[in-house]
Design a protein around this motif. Sequence first.
Motif, PDB file in Angstrom:
ATOM      1  N   CYS A  72      -5.483  18.492  -8.755  1.00 60.72           N
ATOM      2  CA  CYS A  72      -6.572  16.965  -7.815  1.00 60.72           C
ATOM      3  C   CYS A  72      -7.468  16.442  -8.800  1.00 60.72           C
ATOM      4  O   CYS A  72      -7.299  15.927  -8.986  1.00 60.72           O
ATOM      5  N   TRP A  76      -8.283  13.823 -10.988  1.00 55.90           N
ATOM      6  CA  TRP A  76      -8.801  12.715 -10.981  1.00 55.90           C
ATOM      7  C   TRP A  76     -10.344  12.742 -11.976  1.00 55.90           C
ATOM      8  O   TRP A  76     -10.577  11.832 -12.668  1.00 55.90           O
ATOM      9  N   ASN A  80      -7.827   5.933 -14.358  1.00 54.99           N
ATOM     10  CA  ASN A  80      -6.379   5.748 -14.115  1.00 54.99           C
ATOM     11  C   ASN A  80      -5.880   5.095 -15.499  1.00 54.99           C
ATOM     12  O   ASN A  80      -5.346   4.385 -15.286  1.00 54.99           O
ATOM     13  N   LYS A 140      -1.754   8.952  -7.358  1.00 58.84           N
ATOM     14  CA  LYS A 140      -2.284   9.092  -9.038  1.00 58.84           C
ATOM     15  C   LYS A 140      -1.324   7.106  -9.656  1.00 58.84           C
ATOM     16  O   LYS A 140      -1.943   6.527 -10.367  1.00 58.84           O
TER      17      LYS A 140
END
Length: 171
Positions: A72, A76, A80, A140
């Motif tokens: 995760c 991150w 994006n 996500k």
Amino acid sequence: MADLKSWKMDFESLIPDRKSQSDPPGYDASIAKDPIGMLSSSKAKDKNALARRQQALYAKATAPIKQVGMMCFMAWMFGNSIQIFSIFMTFNLISAPVSAIMSSGEVFPRDEEWKQLDTLTPRALYCLVNLGQLIFGLYKLSAMRLLPSSPSDFISTMPVPPVLEHAYPAL
């Protein structure tokens, strides 16, 4: 030549009397003679073995927590933006927990020898940990705008919703 009889040593005289020595604290001579027979018949040892096996199952169930946290964090850090590496990372965020949940029966098999061993709770915990990674992967996908979120994504005749934000480069 030197006489070899002067070099002879009697080792029998060095062995101390066994009866004059006491055993160390906690030493049981009956267990030392037959350890397997004593362990199988002892109920206290059986309960300790059951507790150790149960603890090992919980350790196996919580082992993926570090891996999920690292995956995760890496996702991150990728951001994006839609790039090949972030898409591969997101695919891995979704496919790894799905395959782990599907194979959880093989990770926590029923032991016929230990019928009172609880495998359902550690298995549920294992699935819950992997479900957290799956949820983060779906989040996500949604943040990358790859997950369909409006009705116009499914039906081509519906109008596209108006854009609420615009990004402009600095002047």
